[in-house]
Design a protein around this motif. Sequence first.
Motif, PDB file in Angstrom:
ATOM      1  N   ALA A 152       3.701  -6.660   1.387  1.00 54.19           N
ATOM      2  CA  ALA A 152       3.995  -5.232   1.579  1.00 54.19           C
ATOM      3  C   ALA A 152       3.044  -4.621   2.598  1.00 54.19           C
ATOM      4  N   GLY A 198       3.932  -5.983   6.114  1.00 55.94           N
ATOM      5  CA  GLY A 198       5.177  -5.417   6.637  1.00 55.94           C
ATOM      6  C   GLY A 198       5.045  -3.975   7.042  1.00 55.94           C
ATOM      7  N   TRP A 245      12.943  -4.059   4.709  1.00 57.16           N
ATOM      8  CA  TRP A 245      11.502  -3.854   4.650  1.00 57.16           C
ATOM      9  C   TRP A 245      11.052  -2.635   5.441  1.00 57.16           C
ATOM     10  N   SER A 246      11.977  -1.879   5.997  1.00 60.46           N
ATOM     11  CA  SER A 246      11.625  -0.733   6.816  1.00 60.46           C
ATOM     12  C   SER A 246      12.458   0.474   6.412  1.00 60.46           C
TER      13      SER A 246
END
Length: 189
Positions: A19, A22, A179-180
């Motif tokens: 996390a 990323g 992830w964004s």
Amino acid sequence: MKIFKKWWFWLIAVIIVFALAGGGGEEETATKVDQADETSASAAGETSTTAKEEEKAPPVKEEFAVGEKVQLEDNVLTVTKVEKSAGGEFDQPKDGHEYVVVTVLIENAGDENISYNPFDFKMSNSQGQIVDQAFTTIDTNTALQSGELASGGTVTGTIAFEQPAGDPGLQLQYTPSFWSDKTIKVNLQ
């Protein structure tokens, strides 16, 4: 210590590391892709620009229109068509609603494979509601599936949403990466 022998401790530690990894890096914003910009960029190498021209850079556009090519990281999205439907004989929206069927074209502008999925899309309306795709049979033959695109690859398909009939504030939202939180927003009116 006993805590280091627990498998769940290591699982949580790995998740936290991913996390944090990323979340870092440069901020990417969606930008309109224009062929005229590409040709002027090659010509710009031959001529110099003044400091005043550099200062007049246009503000970053956050919302786009139907027909515009928009790039976010390696994903290039174009909404090519928007149609409205009252449904069919066996598949109808709720009273006061209609199906909004959006045709999208996704291109891979990067060097590595990218994933695509109809669940990457949501639609907001003028009432502030943001909804997922509708499960309907009206676009069965053209519905966007999920998969991967190789470098330079393209895919086109439709995604149907159920929205209030005649809503003037419809906006398609495309978030290509799980992830964004970076999103391409396309106004559909």
